[in-house]
Design an enzyme around this catalytic site. Structure first.
Site, PDB file in Angstrom:
ATOM      1  CD  GLU A  15       3.522   8.917   1.887  1.00 15.03           C
ATOM      2  OE1 GLU A  15       4.664   8.522   1.576  1.00 15.03           O
ATOM      3  OE2 GLU A  15       2.522   8.753   1.159  1.00 15.03           O
ATOM      4  N   GLY A 108       3.097  11.637 -10.569  1.00  8.16           N
ATOM      5  CA  GLY A 108       1.652  11.622 -10.310  1.00  8.16           C
ATOM      6  C   GLY A 108       1.007  10.543 -11.161  1.00  8.16           C
ATOM      7  CD  GLN A 177       3.181   2.292  -4.286  1.00  8.29           C
ATOM      8  OE1 GLN A 177       2.966   2.577  -3.115  1.00  8.29           O
ATOM      9  NE2 GLN A 177       2.716   3.004  -5.297  1.00  8.29           N
TER      10      GLN A 177
HETATM   11  P1  FAD Z   1       8.141   8.157 -13.022  1.00 12.57           P
HETATM   12  O1  FAD Z   1       9.435   7.964 -12.335  1.00 12.57           O
HETATM   13  O2  FAD Z   1       8.055   9.218 -14.054  1.00 12.57           O
HETATM   14  O3  FAD Z   1       7.722   6.742 -13.644  1.00 12.57           O
HETATM   15  C1  FAD Z   1       6.422   6.543 -14.176  1.00 12.57           C
HETATM   16  C2  FAD Z   1       6.459   5.474 -15.256  1.00 12.57           C
HETATM   17  O4  FAD Z   1       7.152   5.992 -16.392  1.00 12.57           O
HETATM   18  C3  FAD Z   1       7.220   4.215 -14.863  1.00 12.57           C
HETATM   19  O5  FAD Z   1       6.562   3.139 -15.466  1.00 12.57           O
HETATM   20  C4  FAD Z   1       8.588   4.415 -15.468  1.00 12.57           C
HETATM   21  O6  FAD Z   1       9.252   3.196 -15.738  1.00 12.57           O
HETATM   22  C5  FAD Z   1       8.234   5.147 -16.749  1.00 12.57           C
HETATM   23  N1  FAD Z   1       9.311   6.010 -17.230  1.00 12.57           N
HETATM   24  C6  FAD Z   1      10.096   6.832 -16.521  1.00 12.57           C
HETATM   25  N2  FAD Z   1      10.963   7.472 -17.329  1.00 12.57           N
HETATM   26  C7  FAD Z   1      10.701   7.050 -18.590  1.00 12.57           C
HETATM   27  C8  FAD Z   1      11.230   7.350 -19.880  1.00 12.57           C
HETATM   28  N3  FAD Z   1      12.237   8.223 -20.039  1.00 12.57           N
HETATM   29  N4  FAD Z   1      10.706   6.728 -20.968  1.00 12.57           N
HETATM   30  C9  FAD Z   1       9.696   5.836 -20.848  1.00 12.57           C
HETATM   31  N5  FAD Z   1       9.153   5.519 -19.660  1.00 12.57           N
HETATM   32  C10 FAD Z   1       9.635   6.116 -18.545  1.00 12.57           C
HETATM   33  N6  FAD Z   1       1.068  10.398  -6.199  1.00 12.57           N
HETATM   34  C11 FAD Z   1       0.482  11.602  -5.962  1.00 12.57           C
HETATM   35  O7  FAD Z   1      -0.345  12.033  -6.766  1.00 12.57           O
HETATM   36  N7  FAD Z   1       0.766  12.348  -4.847  1.00 12.57           N
HETATM   37  C12 FAD Z   1       1.679  11.925  -3.917  1.00 12.57           C
HETATM   38  O8  FAD Z   1       1.934  12.611  -2.926  1.00 12.57           O
HETATM   39  C13 FAD Z   1       2.320  10.654  -4.127  1.00 12.57           C
HETATM   40  N8  FAD Z   1       3.239  10.170  -3.251  1.00 12.57           N
HETATM   41  C14 FAD Z   1       3.882   8.991  -3.513  1.00 12.57           C
HETATM   42  C15 FAD Z   1       4.876   8.539  -2.618  1.00 12.57           C
HETATM   43  C16 FAD Z   1       5.552   7.347  -2.859  1.00 12.57           C
HETATM   44  C17 FAD Z   1       6.632   6.892  -1.895  1.00 12.57           C
HETATM   45  C18 FAD Z   1       5.234   6.559  -4.013  1.00 12.57           C
HETATM   46  C19 FAD Z   1       5.944   5.257  -4.263  1.00 12.57           C
HETATM   47  C20 FAD Z   1       4.243   6.997  -4.896  1.00 12.57           C
HETATM   48  C21 FAD Z   1       3.574   8.208  -4.662  1.00 12.57           C
HETATM   49  N9  FAD Z   1       2.601   8.693  -5.551  1.00 12.57           N
HETATM   50  C22 FAD Z   1       1.978   9.906  -5.312  1.00 12.57           C
HETATM   51  C23 FAD Z   1       2.197   7.895  -6.713  1.00 12.57           C
HETATM   52  C24 FAD Z   1       3.004   8.244  -7.982  1.00 12.57           C
HETATM   53  O9  FAD Z   1       2.670   9.549  -8.412  1.00 12.57           O
HETATM   54  C25 FAD Z   1       2.653   7.209  -9.045  1.00 12.57           C
HETATM   55  O10 FAD Z   1       3.152   5.956  -8.685  1.00 12.57           O
HETATM   56  C26 FAD Z   1       2.993   7.565 -10.491  1.00 12.57           C
HETATM   57  O11 FAD Z   1       2.276   6.677 -11.331  1.00 12.57           O
HETATM   58  C27 FAD Z   1       4.464   7.440 -10.856  1.00 12.57           C
HETATM   59  O12 FAD Z   1       5.202   8.419 -10.274  1.00 12.57           O
HETATM   60  P2  FAD Z   1       6.826   8.405 -10.415  1.00 12.57           P
HETATM   61  O13 FAD Z   1       7.294   9.665  -9.836  1.00 12.57           O
HETATM   62  O14 FAD Z   1       7.390   7.145  -9.883  1.00 12.57           O
HETATM   63  O15 FAD Z   1       6.950   8.431 -12.015  1.00 12.57           O
END
Ligand code: FAD
Length: 294
Positions: A15, A108, A177
């Site tokens: 990455e 995000g 993560q």
């Molecule tokens: P989600 O999958 O939407 O989850 C977020 C939270 O919401 C979790 O607590 C989940 O349990 C909860 N949730 C999900 N669905 C529901 C629902 N239906 N009802 C209630 N709660 C729900 N950030 C950046 O800004 N740019 C990047 O390029 C970037 N790259 C990343 C790469 C990796 C491999 C990882 C692990 C993280 C990265 N991040 C990045 C960080 C990421 O954006 C954050 O961790 C963010 O807080 C969560 O993103 P997610 O897509 O996992 O969210």
């Protein structure tokens, strides 16, 4: 090539992030050249959650460079929290034009209890949206997962339930993560298995090479730090070379154990540091070769 096919060819990926201030094409070319020489299955490029369009287009542009100039398959990160639907559609069009086939679909980071300024609340909504606005085989979608649970989620059980919903929306591969205790990852794998999450889970490994960067990361992602790691940092924090060597050894040890335990893939947070990535790849090259031949 789609990530679901790449996984059968190489279980090692990297990455990188778009350089923030002075974008020198020469410097990024040099970094890409060195990383491409490590023959990763793919290189993913991060995306600024609240960044400007210029910053976000950079992700797509760097993915194009990786693919066309270095023949490395890119995975473009795409966050949705600050975006409107029309902006996501524009980004998808741009990706198609640039030949990008793989997206890491993310929400995000956000401030809890603050309403989303865009059209999306969660990553699964972005995945649904991409699936319903693109042809079936236009993009493979990856998503993020959290071996210690996402910091906003009240319980691991709930986080896994949300993860299952996200995977069911159309995810081919999960990338984890960062974590520093492999036992957390193994417990998480078991919970995913029990919940019927059956896509490959690649383990995100971040070598600790700098104390302040680690503190920044940990403050947002909440990863726990085993005593072994905090002792190492305390001992070498004022000696950058020693900390680099110790961080590489720690990450190598994690990777060896993960490979021995049959992990689906290793995603190394290379942090635009090709020398560090090269050392780690060299340390585990024969193990990765053995897995790629399985
Ligand atoms: P989600 O999958 O939407 O989850 C977020 C939270 O919401 C979790 O607590 C989940 O349990 C909860 N949730 C999900 N669905 C529901 C629902 N239906 N009802 C209630 N709660 C729900 N950030 C950046 O800004 N740019 C990047 O390029 C970037 N790259 C990343 C790469 C990796 C491999 C990882 C692990 C993280 C990265 N991040 C990045 C960080 C990421 O954006 C954050 O961790 C963010 O807080 C969560 O993103 P997610 O897509 O996992 O969210």
């Amino acid at each position: 090539m789609k990530v679901r096919d790449i996984g059968k060819k190489s279980i090692f990926s990297l990455e990188v992030f778009p350089p923030k201030k002075s974008y020198s094409p020469e410097s990024i070319s040099k970094i890409f050249g060195q990383l491409a020489a490590l023959e990763p299955g793919f290189i993913s490029v991060t995306y600024g959650a609240g960044g400007s369009n210029i910053q976000q287009n950079k992700t797509v542009e760097l993915c194009r460079v990786l693919k066309q100039e270095y023949q490395v398959e890119p995975v473009a990160h795409l966050t949705c929290f600050n975006s409107r639907k029309d902006e996501i559609l524009t980004m998808l069009e741009l990706m198609k034009e640039r030949g990008i086939e793989n997206i890491l679909a993310l929400r995000g980071d956000r401030t809890p209890d603050v309403a989303p300024p865009g059209d999306f609340r969660y990553a699964y909504e972005l995945i649904d949206f991409i699936r319903s606005h693109t042809k079936e085989d236009e993009f493979d979608i990856c998503a993020a997962c959290y071996p210690e649970g996402h910091p906003e989620c009240e319980s691991m059980k709930e986080d896994i339930r949300n993860l299952k919903r996200k995977v069911d929306a159309g995810v081919s591969l999960l990338i984890s993560q960062l974590f520093f205790d492999n036992e957390d990852f193994y417990r998480f794998q078991e919970l995913c298995g029990a919940a019927g999450i059956d896509v490959p889970i690649h383990a995100g490994i971040m070598p600790v090479t700098n104390k302040s960067r680690l503190e920044r990361m940990v403050s947002t992602c909440g990863a726990s730090l085993p005593k072994k790691l905090t002792r190492m940092i305390a001992r070498y924090e004022n000696n950058p070379q020693a900390l680099m060597d110790a961080g590489i050894s720690y990450a190598t040890e994690q990777i060896v154990d993960l490979l021995a335990s049959g992990v689906d893939g290793i995603h190394l947070y290379a942090m635009n540091q090709p020398k560090m990535a090269k050392k780690i790849k060299e340390n585990v090259a024969s193990l990765i070769d053995a897995h790629n031949q399985d």
